[in-house]
Scaffold this active site. Structure first.
Site, PDB file in Angstrom:
ATOM      1  N   ASP A 105      67.225  62.132  60.926  1.00  0.00           N
ATOM      2  CA  ASP A 105      66.849  63.366  61.610  1.00  0.00           C
ATOM      3  C   ASP A 105      67.344  64.504  60.738  1.00  0.00           C
ATOM      4  O   ASP A 105      68.254  64.330  59.916  1.00  0.00           O
ATOM      5  CB  ASP A 105      67.471  63.414  63.012  1.00  0.00           C
ATOM      6  CG  ASP A 105      66.712  64.341  63.947  1.00  0.00           C
ATOM      7  OD1 ASP A 105      65.943  65.196  63.453  1.00  0.00           O
ATOM      8  OD2 ASP A 105      66.890  64.212  65.167  1.00  0.00           O
ATOM      9  N   TRP A 106      66.776  65.682  60.921  1.00  0.00           N
ATOM     10  CA  TRP A 106      67.063  66.793  60.003  1.00  0.00           C
ATOM     11  C   TRP A 106      68.524  67.222  60.127  1.00  0.00           C
ATOM     12  O   TRP A 106      68.953  67.737  61.153  1.00  0.00           O
ATOM     13  CB  TRP A 106      66.105  67.946  60.280  1.00  0.00           C
ATOM     14  CG  TRP A 106      64.866  67.904  59.434  1.00  0.00           C
ATOM     15  CD1 TRP A 106      64.375  68.922  58.688  1.00  0.00           C
ATOM     16  CD2 TRP A 106      63.967  66.806  59.202  1.00  0.00           C
ATOM     17  NE1 TRP A 106      63.236  68.538  58.010  1.00  0.00           N
ATOM     18  CE2 TRP A 106      62.968  67.238  58.301  1.00  0.00           C
ATOM     19  CE3 TRP A 106      63.922  65.488  59.641  1.00  0.00           C
ATOM     20  CZ2 TRP A 106      61.935  66.413  57.856  1.00  0.00           C
ATOM     21  CZ3 TRP A 106      62.892  64.660  59.210  1.00  0.00           C
ATOM     22  CH2 TRP A 106      61.918  65.120  58.327  1.00  0.00           C
TER      23      TRP A 106
END
Length: 797
Positions: free
Chosen positions: A229-230
């Site tokens: 995930d970012w």
């Protein structure tokens, strides 16, 4: 054996290391004429491709795209074919806009109705979530676009989401929180999967070899790549070593150098790096990176969005058959949502809708006698007597009230959990005032998840459209007018009040550890087994038709039954298969969903439906052998219209093994979750539980979140925390939470280096922590030194 050995042998260690993190916010790293870059975009229910300034929170505008109903909405259709169609449209738009990887679908389990991101997830049940996600994946990937289901795994709250440790017992992890992903991976065959921000039992999900290698790759046969995930990359070396392939967004040159150094000092075997590169290249080199032509059939996609919204509308109440509406009745249309629709959630999934409908714009196309429109209430919960009086005046000169109500945007967003499941107070007050007019009220609800509905006795009809996407307005009117017969059924349980939610007071976990003390008793598994009354049960939904179930046949391979439409109206019924083992010696729910089908029937028509058993019908996870087993015994096989509406049942003797003697915790056996303590949970967990650190001033580290500066030794750090908290409260009072500030507040210090495209190094973060921990001048001097060193590094070739 490496599949891409010829390519890999030509790459330097630096080039191989560079492929393990992004080139920019949305692109992977390329190596000219050897490895292409691939473009990623958010897209659980529609693409969010940004062309200007990039962000991962949905703050900056993106290219127009079809906004389909959210996952929580689609799940109410229980229609795998329909979800496939939506996925196929999203894949088509991705290909047309030059997007190679769609970051979705989201399929985490709805452990608690307050999770701020529940609108992006399918269900509280792993079987339903997994089946629908698999269909979405197959649709997205039908034309070569890559789907990346998320967030793997046990990602159940937004507060502290980048530094929360989900403490969950092994059996619950496997039966509830990974079965959804197992079905999605095995049946959908995604070419990518996104790991979650959180830790699971002490290990960051993005660097957990048990999740990423033992389960995902070795057990399920996953052949794609894992993307963080970012900002979810914690220890880059550990991530690559344990099964993660791509850290996003870009880590700049720092990520590459970290892996090079790890190879040199032996922390990372170059053979392991080669394996990750090989697995990544196998997918990347199969991607069509030719220029996109931009051709999209917007009309057809809008129609699919409308169909999806129609099939997902749930009829919760229809007293005296007030619906469908009589076209001769004068209808008062009340509610701000009729004018400005609530059709999607907030955060990274925000879609710039291509063809957004509003109820007021399209209601003239339907056979209704509209006496007028009144706004009725303001968003944000503020009371406004003038708006109420205008609504009452309109209601009094009308025959029936059509009230558009639900949850404001501020109440459902990525990055924050809900503080209540109640609707805004001004809307509740308006319902009370309108009820006193004596006119029939039909409520068209818009919300991405559970709402408290104690007001239901004040209204005659309730239609829940969830978040219906860009065509949700006309979809709802089709149902209101009887041009479409509602067939949606709830993907989650609606409790009577939030007080009935197990361990509701502990959600979201405010400290580092989120204890999953309810074990396997999630959603209906709890309410049904504990015989707890609910407002609307899992799988519930009314129709304008009535259906009869008969002639149940049970074999070793599945069931057959006859479903008859006994009404004069054509309609669809969702038939649900539940399985139970009443004599089990294990902790087991009263019943579990193990299959479903949707059948459309003309008036008086009968059809024979079939639902096959599969490898998940009778299994349980045996913790001692760490394997799936079948418990021998006589199982109850039930066909139902909802988890509480069993229409047919029979028995089936199933062969298997007898579980070894297991210590059954009495409180769990009685499903007396309100009595369960941490000590009881520790017994279920099977090992010593981690405990929170003492409160008060303490030393912070890379994994401490920014909000924990309230406990920092440096008074300046505590002041910064107070300023952030003040600004957050101010934005919430305005009715629009500052998502950037929310993200920053919940972000661990190490994420400062992971989210700044290489502008900040981990060495700089360490110096910041020296400052925060009480040595301001020493840390400041070190920060300046590391700043110039990092700038020099980023400018070097």
């Amino acid at each position: 054996m490496l599949k891409n050995k010829t390519i890999i042998d030509k790459l330097t260690v630096e080039q191989k290391a560079s492929l393990m993190s992004g080139k920019s916010t949305w692109e992977s790293q390329d190596i000219p004429e050897v490895v292409p870059a691939i473009f990623m975009s958010d897209g659980p229910h529609g693409l969010r491709k940004q062309m200007g300034e990039a962000d991962h929170l949905g703050l900056n505008e993106s290219l127009p795209a079809t906004c389909f109903p959210t996952a929580a909405t689609l799940a109410n259709s229980w229609d795998e074919g329909l979800v496939y169609q939506v996925g196929k449209c999203i894949g088509e738009e991705a290909k047309a806009l030059g997007v190679h990887v769609v970051l979705g679908p989201g399929l985490n389990i709805k452990r608690n109705p307050k999770c701020g991101r529940n609108f992006e997830y399918y269900s509280e049940d792993p079987y339903l979530a997994g089946k629908l996600a698999a269909s979405s994946i197959r649709g997205i990937q039908a034309n070569g676009t890559i789907a990346s289901p998320k967030h793997f795994a046990a990602n159940s709250q937004e507060y502290r989401r980048m530094a929360s440790d989900s403490i969950v017992d092994e059996r619950t992890l496997r039966e509830i929180y990974t079965t959804n992903f197992e079905i999605a991976v095995k049946e959908g065959q995604p070419k990518s999967i996104m790991s979650s921000y959180n830790l699971v039992n002490g290990a960051y999900a993005n660097e957990d070899s048990y999740l990423l290698r033992d389960i995902l790759k070795d057990e399920w046969g996953f052949k794609g790549f894992v993307v963080s995930d970012w900002g979810g990359d914690n220890d880059h070396t550990a991530g690559v070593k344990n099964g993660s392939h791509l850290a996003m967004p870009t880590l700049g040159k720092n990520g590459t150098l970290e892996l090079i150094e790890s190879v040199k000092n032996g922390k990372l075997d170059e053979a392991v790096l080669d394996q990750r590169v090989d697995e990544f290249l196998t997918v990347v080199n199969s991607v069509d990176v030719s220029p996109a032509d931009g051709t999209i059939d917007w009309t057809q996609h809008h129609e699919v969005a409308k169909k999806a919204a129609m099939e997902s509308v749930v009829l919760l109440k229809n007293e005296d058959n007030v619906l469908p509406l009589d076209k001769t009745k004068k209808v008062a249309v009340i509610g701000d949502f009729a004018q400005t629709p609530r059709y999607q959630g907030a955060g990274s999934s925000v879609v710039n809708a291509k063809n957004l409908e509003t109820t007021l714009d399209v209601i003239g196309n339907y056979p209704l006698t509209v006496s007028g429109f009144a706004k009725g209430y303001e968003r944000g919960g503020r009371s406004n007597d003038q708006l109420v009086n205008e609504a009452l005046a309109l209601a009094k000169k009308s025959d029936v009230i059509l009230l558009y109500a639900g949850l404001d945007e501020i109440l459902e967003s990525e990055g924050m959990d809900r503080t209540t499941i109640d609707m805004p107070k001004n809307q509740l007050a308006l319902i009370q005032e309108l009820a006193e007019t004596g006119k029939p009220i039909i409520v068209a609800l818009s919300a991405g998840s559970v709402v408290e509905c104690s007001w239901e006795n004040k209204v005659q009809g309730i239609l829940h459209g969830y978040l219906g996407g860009e065509a949700g307005a006309s979809a709802m009117l089709e149902v209101i007018c009887g041009q479409h017969n509602p067939s949606g059924k709830l993907n989650e349980t609606y409790p009577l009040t939030y007080q009935d939610v197990p361990f509701g007071k502990e959600f979201p976990a405010k400290g580092r550890y989120a204890y999953y003390k309810e074990g396997i008793y999630v959603g209906y598994r709890y309410y049904d087994t504990a015989k707890k009354a609910v407002r609307y049960p899992f799988g519930y939904g009314l129709s304008y038709s009535s259906f009869q179930y008969s002639d149940l046949q049970i074999t070793k391979t599945g069931i057959k039954a006859v479903i008859t439409n006994t009404s004069e109206t054509a309609g669809a019924e969702i038939v649900q298969l539940y399985v139970s083992n009443p004599s089990s010696t294990l902790l087991r729910p009263e019943k579990e969903l193990k299959g479903f089908t949707k059948v459309f029937l003309q008036p008086k028509e009968s059809q024979t439906i079939e639902i096959a058993f599969d490898d998940k019908t009778f299994r349980y996870y045996d913790v001692k052998s760490r394997s799936w087993k079948t418990e021998a015994g006589e199982y109850k096989i039930m066909l139902a219209s909802s988890v509480q509406d069993i229409r047919l049942e029979g028995q089936l003797q199933v062969e298997g093994t007898k579980p070894e003697s297991t210590l059954l915790q009495p409180k769990y056996q009685r499903v007396a979750l309100e009595e369960v303590t941490l000590e009881d949970f520790a017994e279920l967990y099977g090992k010593q539980l981690p405990h929170e650190e003492a409160t008060g001033q303490r030393l912070l580290d890379r994994t401490s979140i920014i909000a924990e500066m309230s406990q920092a030794k440096n008074p300046l750090a505590r002041l910064v925390h107070r300023i952030i908290r003040s600004l957050l409260k101010r934005s919430e009072k305005k009715g629009k939470p500052d998502l950037n500030l929310l993200f920053i507040s919940n972000m661990p210090f190490r994420a400062i280096a992971k989210m700044t495209n290489g502008m900040v190094s981990l060495a700089m973060v360490d110096e910041m922590l020296v400052m925060v921990n009480g040595h301001f001048f020493k840390g400041f001097a070190g920060l300046i030194k590391q700043f110039f060193q990092n700038r020099k590094l980023q400018k070097s070739n």
